[in-house]
Motif scaffolding. Structure first.
Motif, PDB file in Angstrom:
ATOM      1  N   UNK A   1       0.829  -1.208   0.000  1.00 48.54           N
ATOM      2  CA  UNK A   1       0.000   0.000   0.000  1.00 48.54           C
ATOM      3  C   UNK A   1       0.860   1.253   0.000  1.00 48.54           C
ATOM      4  N   UNK A   2       1.901   1.283   0.835  1.00 45.22           N
ATOM      5  CA  UNK A   2       2.772   2.465   0.908  1.00 45.22           C
ATOM      6  C   UNK A   2       3.443   2.718  -0.439  1.00 45.22           C
ATOM      7  N   UNK A   3       4.008   1.674  -1.039  1.00 42.77           N
ATOM      8  CA  UNK A   3       4.667   1.835  -2.335  1.00 42.77           C
ATOM      9  C   UNK A   3       3.665   2.219  -3.421  1.00 42.77           C
ATOM     10  N   UNK A   4       2.481   1.615  -3.383  1.00 42.92           N
ATOM     11  CA  UNK A   4       1.457   1.917  -4.387  1.00 42.92           C
ATOM     12  C   UNK A   4       0.974   3.354  -4.257  1.00 42.92           C
ATOM     13  N   UNK A   5       0.827   3.810  -3.022  1.00 44.28           N
ATOM     14  CA  UNK A   5       0.404   5.194  -2.788  1.00 44.28           C
ATOM     15  C   UNK A   5       1.456   6.170  -3.307  1.00 44.28           C
ATOM     16  N   UNK A   6       2.725   5.860  -3.027  1.00 51.50           N
ATOM     17  CA  UNK A   6       3.810   6.711  -3.525  1.00 51.50           C
ATOM     18  C   UNK A   6       3.827   6.719  -5.053  1.00 51.50           C
ATOM     19  N   UNK A   7       3.569   5.539  -5.649  1.00 52.38           N
ATOM     20  CA  UNK A   7       3.554   5.419  -7.109  1.00 52.38           C
ATOM     21  C   UNK A   7       2.394   6.182  -7.728  1.00 52.38           C
ATOM     22  N   UNK A   8       1.381   6.506  -6.934  1.00 46.75           N
ATOM     23  CA  UNK A   8       0.292   7.366  -7.401  1.00 46.75           C
ATOM     24  C   UNK A   8       0.598   8.826  -7.101  1.00 46.75           C
ATOM     25  N   UNK A   9       1.189   9.080  -5.945  1.00 44.95           N
ATOM     26  CA  UNK A   9       1.458  10.451  -5.518  1.00 44.95           C
ATOM     27  C   UNK A   9       2.490  11.134  -6.417  1.00 44.95           C
ATOM     28  N   UNK A  10       3.553  10.425  -6.757  1.00 43.02           N
ATOM     29  CA  UNK A  10       4.622  11.038  -7.566  1.00 43.02           C
ATOM     30  C   UNK A  10       4.103  11.542  -8.913  1.00 43.02           C
ATOM     31  N   UNK A  11       3.410  10.717  -9.711  1.00 40.52           N
ATOM     32  CA  UNK A  11       2.889  11.260 -10.978  1.00 40.52           C
ATOM     33  C   UNK A  11       1.834  12.335 -10.783  1.00 40.52           C
ATOM     34  N   UNK A  12       1.041  12.245  -9.698  1.00 42.48           N
ATOM     35  CA  UNK A  12       0.041  13.283  -9.441  1.00 42.48           C
ATOM     36  C   UNK A  12       0.723  14.635  -9.221  1.00 42.48           C
ATOM     37  N   UNK A  13       1.746  14.656  -8.367  1.00 46.10           N
ATOM     38  CA  UNK A  13       2.475  15.901  -8.098  1.00 46.10           C
ATOM     39  C   UNK A  13       3.170  16.387  -9.368  1.00 46.10           C
ATOM     40  N   UNK A  14       3.745  15.447 -10.133  1.00 51.52           N
ATOM     41  CA  UNK A  14       4.446  15.814 -11.364  1.00 51.52           C
ATOM     42  C   UNK A  14       3.494  16.457 -12.366  1.00 51.52           C
ATOM     43  N   UNK A  15       2.302  15.890 -12.518  1.00 50.72           N
ATOM     44  CA  UNK A  15       1.320  16.442 -13.456  1.00 50.72           C
ATOM     45  C   UNK A  15       0.825  17.792 -12.980  1.00 50.72           C
ATOM     46  N   UNK A  16       0.616  17.928 -11.674  1.00 55.05           N
ATOM     47  CA  UNK A  16       0.169  19.218 -11.131  1.00 55.05           C
ATOM     48  C   UNK A  16       1.230  20.293 -11.371  1.00 55.05           C
ATOM     49  N   UNK A  17       2.500  19.916 -11.265  1.00 60.30           N
ATOM     50  CA  UNK A  17       3.588  20.854 -11.523  1.00 60.30           C
ATOM     51  C   UNK A  17       3.683  21.174 -13.019  1.00 60.30           C
ATOM     52  N   UNK A  18       3.506  20.149 -13.849  1.00 62.78           N
ATOM     53  CA  UNK A  18       3.648  20.336 -15.292  1.00 62.78           C
ATOM     54  C   UNK A  18       2.474  21.096 -15.894  1.00 62.78           C
ATOM     55  N   UNK A  19       1.299  20.981 -15.278  1.00 63.82           N
ATOM     56  CA  UNK A  19       0.089  21.590 -15.823  1.00 63.82           C
ATOM     57  C   UNK A  19       0.230  23.050 -16.200  1.00 63.82           C
ATOM     58  N   UNK A  20       0.657  23.931 -15.265  1.00 67.56           N
ATOM     59  CA  UNK A  20       0.773  25.351 -15.590  1.00 67.56           C
ATOM     60  C   UNK A  20       1.795  25.655 -16.691  1.00 67.56           C
ATOM     61  N   UNK A  21       2.759  24.752 -16.890  1.00 63.90           N
ATOM     62  CA  UNK A  21       3.766  24.973 -17.932  1.00 63.90           C
ATOM     63  C   UNK A  21       3.263  24.588 -19.319  1.00 63.90           C
ATOM     64  N   UNK A  22       2.186  23.807 -19.334  1.00 60.96           N
ATOM     65  CA  UNK A  22       1.626  23.338 -20.601  1.00 60.96           C
ATOM     66  C   UNK A  22       0.312  24.039 -20.928  1.00 60.96           C
ATOM     67  N   UNK A  23      -0.572  24.111 -19.936  1.00 66.65           N
ATOM     68  CA  UNK A  23      -1.919  24.665 -20.156  1.00 66.65           C
ATOM     69  C   UNK A  23      -1.867  26.178 -20.078  1.00 66.65           C
ATOM     70  N   UNK A  24      -2.338  26.837 -21.098  1.00 68.70           N
ATOM     71  CA  UNK A  24      -2.379  28.287 -21.113  1.00 68.70           C
ATOM     72  C   UNK A  24      -3.631  28.779 -20.416  1.00 68.70           C
ATOM     73  N   UNK A  25      -3.509  29.920 -19.755  1.00 70.89           N
ATOM     74  CA  UNK A  25      -4.671  30.507 -19.057  1.00 70.89           C
ATOM     75  C   UNK A  25      -5.673  31.067 -20.056  1.00 70.89           C
TER      76      UNK A  25
END
Length: 275
Positions: free
Chosen positions: A251-275
């Motif tokens: 569960x801990x590893x699976x949660x981390x494996x979900x959290x890392x891409x979630x944070x990465x996408x949230x960080x990448x979003x503003x750099x890709x999506x225009x306002x």
């Protein structure tokens, strides 16, 4: 070390060198976003013809288990995108794509000869033909990402970005660490087991999180997605779809494996999506 480990380790180091050189040339953080997005696209294509189509198998000889071939798929999902961003960074021409297509076709031939890659119905000329167009298409993708990508391209870029991170991290959990397996009757009858359901999960969460980024969703929705994932995980566990002898650790590893891409996408979003 076996020839399989040496071969795939060499590919991995080559991928790191190519991606690093591309960033050194370009000095644009969006290039790494493109790298993972292209890797997601590559792995999704691989998912269709490798998992469902049984086009080929990889034999890196990293583990003795049946998921050894999936670890080889991770390397394959990194080496092509690394050279794609290198092609983009150096503003590659059409003849460059022909040379790269020939280069990777040659690698495929050598790997077949060495027994570290086995083709079932896939042909080397398929690889060559597709890669001639693969690199120029990625170049066009990069041009659009850096200049008015639009909602749809932004969505699919972020979708692909999450997809590859989620899939690869989970392959490490069930393929390398061997903490769990997935069991769905209709998938098992087709002999696709964990790889198929792992990718299906990735498609589900990728679609939702990319949509949240496009909508510029507030922080609350990302916390909610973490809660949804926890509930989803334990539903699959209680249904017997996820089977593990190490529940807490998995569960801990699976949660981390979900959290890392979630944070990465949230960080990448503003750099890709225009306002």
């Amino acid at each position: 070390m076996s020839i399989g480990i040496v071969s795939y380790l060499a590919l991995l180091l080559l991928a790191i060198f190519a991606a690093g050189t591309a960033y050194w040339k370009c000095r644009n953080p969006r290039l790494f976003i493109l790298f993972f997005a292209v890797s997601g696209l590559t792995m999704f294509f691989d998912y269709l013809i490798y998992v469902w189509g049984k086009a080929y198998t990889y034999h890196p000889d990293i583990t003795d288990g049946k998921y050894d071939t999936h670890l080889g798929a991770i390397v394959n999902g990194l080496i092509l995108p690394a050279f794609a961003v290198l092609y983009v960074a150096f503003n590659g021409k059409w003849y460059g794509s022909v040379l790269l297509a020939g280069f990777f076709s040659g690698i495929e031939f050598l790997f077949k000869e060495w027994g570290v890659y086995k083709s079932n119905w896939w042909k080397i000329w398929y690889t060559f033909s597709l890669l001639i167009f693969y690199f120029p298409i990625i170049k066009i993708w990069w041009g659009r990402v850096t200049n008015s990508p639009g909602k749809w391209l932004s969505y699919w870029t972020l979708f692909s970005f999450f997809f590859v991170l989620y899939v690869q991290l989970n392959i490490l959990i069930y393929g390398l660490l061997e903490l769990k397996t997935f069991h769905v009757e209709w998938i098992e009858h087709l002999h696709r087991d964990s790889a198929a359901l792992n990718s299906i999960n990735a498609l589900l969460f990728s679609s939702i999180l990319a949509f949240l980024c496009i909508l510029h969703a507030r922080q609350f929705w990302y916390y909610l997605m973490l809660c949804v994932y926890i509930i989803y995980y334990f539903i699959l566990k209680n249904l017997g779809i996820i089977q593990t002898d190490h529940l807490f650790l998995d569960f801990i590893f699976s949660f981390i494996a979900f959290l890392i891409p979630l944070v990465a996408v949230k960080y990448a979003g503003p750099k890709i999506v225009q306002n």
